[in-house]
Design an enzyme around this catalytic site. Structure first.
Site, short mmCIF file in Angstrom:
data_model
loop_
_atom_site.label_atom_id
_atom_site.label_comp_id
_atom_site.label_asym_id
_atom_site.label_seq_id
_atom_site.Cartn_x
_atom_site.Cartn_y
_atom_site.Cartn_z
N GLU A 88 9.63 15.58 2.78
CA GLU A 88 8.79 14.84 1.84
C GLU A 88 9.64 14.19 0.74
O GLU A 88 9.37 13.08 0.31
CB GLU A 88 7.72 15.75 1.22
CG GLU A 88 6.65 16.17 2.21
CD GLU A 88 5.88 14.98 2.78
OE1 GLU A 88 5.85 13.91 2.15
OE2 GLU A 88 5.33 15.11 3.89
N CYS A 251 -6.31 -3.99 12.79
CA CYS A 251 -7.68 -3.46 12.70
C CYS A 251 -8.31 -3.27 14.08
O CYS A 251 -9.08 -2.33 14.28
CB CYS A 251 -8.55 -4.40 11.85
SG CYS A 251 -7.98 -4.49 10.15
N CYS A 260 -14.77 1.58 8.09
CA CYS A 260 -14.01 0.78 7.13
C CYS A 260 -14.87 -0.36 6.58
O CYS A 260 -15.28 -1.26 7.31
CB CYS A 260 -12.77 0.21 7.81
SG CYS A 260 -11.79 -0.81 6.71
FE1 SF4 Z 1 -8.21 -2.32 9.35
FE2 SF4 Z 1 -9.74 -0.73 7.87
FE3 SF4 Z 1 -8.44 0.31 9.91
FE4 SF4 Z 1 -7.11 -0.46 7.78
S1 SF4 Z 1 -8.59 1.18 7.88
S2 SF4 Z 1 -6.54 -0.93 9.90
S3 SF4 Z 1 -8.29 -2.25 7.13
S4 SF4 Z 1 -10.04 -1.27 10.03
#
Ligand code: SF4
Length: 503
Positions: A88, A251, A260
């Site tokens: 870490e 994404c 998300c």
């Molecule tokens: Fe895309 Fe949301 Fe996944 Fe990040 S958390 S990769 S912004 S879908």
């Protein structure tokens, strides 16, 4: 308490009355107002699904990393915590790919707290050389000594105690060690987690602000999987490092895209745009928006959502402070050693401050906008004070400039060289010094910046020898055929330099 702070504090308590007024205010004593839930995980079913999806992805896709193997296989809790702790600290501000080799060498050399506690700072600095942020290694060793001498070699067993008792261990590192090594259900918030959580919940206020940071810690602690906290935390960080990356997040491949809200907003905008393109009846764009006046987690009104940025609207950071600009004159002093090999003089930096305890070529800070002639004089004066004998500025050969960016300093080294052909003695009152061969130089505790300086010097040397100028330096003393000096670290300055005309 300011209005924004009050709203943030209210959000932390569960989102009720998150803002004192405005359309986001929650009903009395009830669940969070619909607008404010944008920034929260308030549905236990969704939290469960997110944990399941993220952990399943982590089990399938996690990178095979040496500290993960140790954390999973080491039966001794102290050794396990130590292994996680080292990783870490090394991973702070440093890429995984860079850390792996350093980590393996470190754990081979100091597999336990006890072995690290017995090491010298010089050894620690040597192994750390090139990894940057050198105080990390020093603090790690100091803390290991403390565990051995004051805690009977037993690592503190909770995040709270780790943070309280170990120097250099902050909230994040304590949470990581406790969750990964001991299975404590505590969250972590690092740069990757900030990015993922801000996108999952459309948090667009300055991600360094206390309101946002507090909110993210609360969210991380609420989300962490109770039965696999270490894996969950690593999964969240892994997602940020490999999928939800800063500039072009993947994404489409994201295991938690269904949870998300930034992604959902982008999808809605795309659907809306395509409906318009095909002249379907114009729908009203139903984007999720907080809409609460004074919300401490939304983007500022002056910088609203920008469709062209998509999910990378989040997170937002306040403009970074410009790094301080600094110039330093540095001199590669060289001689032929007793084996005929070139040797360079290194001096040790003070034991505190930037690059504490590391070795470098003799260097002196310069005022800005100094003429080259003045820079040369400043360096000659510095060398003279250090060596206790006059050093003619004309003997210094200008090699060029080397730029190195530290986290907060834009540093330019103005590089000179000075070949010596006699023994010299350093002033015993000055910094510790030693002559090193090129091989020894690279094995020494020297910074990446000094490696760049030597590289520039070698490049110049090659250029000169290919153009046949090796022995015709304009200003410096000769480098070819200099007499050997075999006195080890003992230097004497008698006849230190020949005047330029004598070369
Ligand atoms: Fe895309 Fe949301 Fe996944 Fe990040 S958390 S990769 S912004 S879908």
């Amino acid at each position: 308490m300011s209005r924004r702070r009050a709203a943030a504090a209210s959000l932390r308590r569960g989102g009720r009355r998150a803002v004192p007024s405005g359309k986001g205010a929650s009903p009395r004593g009830g669940t969070p107002a619909p607008a404010l839930t944008l920034h929260l995980f308030s549905d236990p079913v969704e939290i469960k699904a997110l944990r399941r999806d993220l952990l399943a992805w982590y089990d399938r896709c996690k990178r095979d990393l040496p500290w993960r193997t140790l954390a999973a296989t080491e039966p001794d809790a102290d050794r396990r915590a130590y292994a996680v702790w080292v990783s870490e600290i090394m991973l702070q501000q440093t890429q995984v790919a860079t850390v792996i080799d350093y980590y393996n060498r470190w754990m081979q050399k100091w597999p336990t707290l006890q072995t690290l506690a017995q090491a010298s700072l010089e050894e620690v600095n040597e192994l750390w050389a090139g990894l940057g942020y050198y105080s990390r290694g020093k603090r790690l060793q100091e803390a290991a000594r403390k565990v051995v001498s004051e805690l009977a070699g037993r690592m503190p067993r909770t995040a709270e105690d780790l943070q309280k008792l170990l120097p250099g261990v902050g909230r994040y590192t304590a949470g990581a060690i406790a969750s990964i090594s001991y299975g404590q259900a505590t969250g972590v918030v690092d740069g990757n987690v900030i990015r993922v959580l801000c996108r999952l919940r459309c948090i667009g206020a300055d991600s360094n602000s206390p309101a946002v940071i507090d909110h993210l810690w609360d969210m991380a602690n609420a989300l962490v999987d109770r039965s696999r906290p270490g894996d969950f935390n690593q999964a969240l960080m892994e997602l940020g490092a490999t999928v939800c990356v800063p500039k072009a997040p993947l994404c489409g491949d994201c295991p938690v895209k269904q949870h998300c809200r930034a992604w959902r907003r982008v999808e809605k905008e795309l659907a809306f745009a395509s409906q318009k393109l095909f002249r379907k009846p114009a729908p009203v764009l139903d984007v999720e928006d907080c809409g609460a006046a004074g919300c401490p987690l939304c983007p500022p009104a002056t910088e609203p959502w920008d469709s062209s940025l998509g999910v990378t609207n989040f997170p937002r950071k306040a403009a970074k402070k410009q790094p301080r600009v600094a110039r330093t004159a540095t001199c590669v002093l060289e001689r032929r050693g007793c084996q005929g090999a070139l040797e360079y003089l290194l001096v040790q930096r003070p034991s505190s401050g930037l690059l504490a305890g590391l070795w470098e070529f003799p260097s002196v800070p310069l005022a800005q906008d100094l003429q080259e002639e003045k820079q040369r004089e400043a360096l000659a004066d510095h060398l003279q004070a250090w060596l206790g004998q006059p050093v003619p500025a004309g003997g210094l050969q200008l090699i060029g400039e080397v730029v190195h960016i530290f986290s907060h300093i834009h540093q330019t080294y103005v590089v000179y060289s000075l070949p010596l052909d006699e023994d010299v003695t350093s002033d015993p009152a000055s910094s510790p010094s030693r002559w090193v061969t090129e091989e020894e130089f690279h094995a020494s505790a020297v910074s990446t910046a000094m490696k760049k300086v030597l590289k520039a010097h070698e490049k110049q040397r090659r250029k000169e020898s290919s153009s046949g100028q090796g022995s015709k330096r304009k200003r410096g003393a000769k480098t070819e055929g200099v007499s050997s000096t075999c006195s080890g670290t003992q230097l004497s300055l008698r006849a230190f330099l020949r005047p330029p005309t004598a070369s």
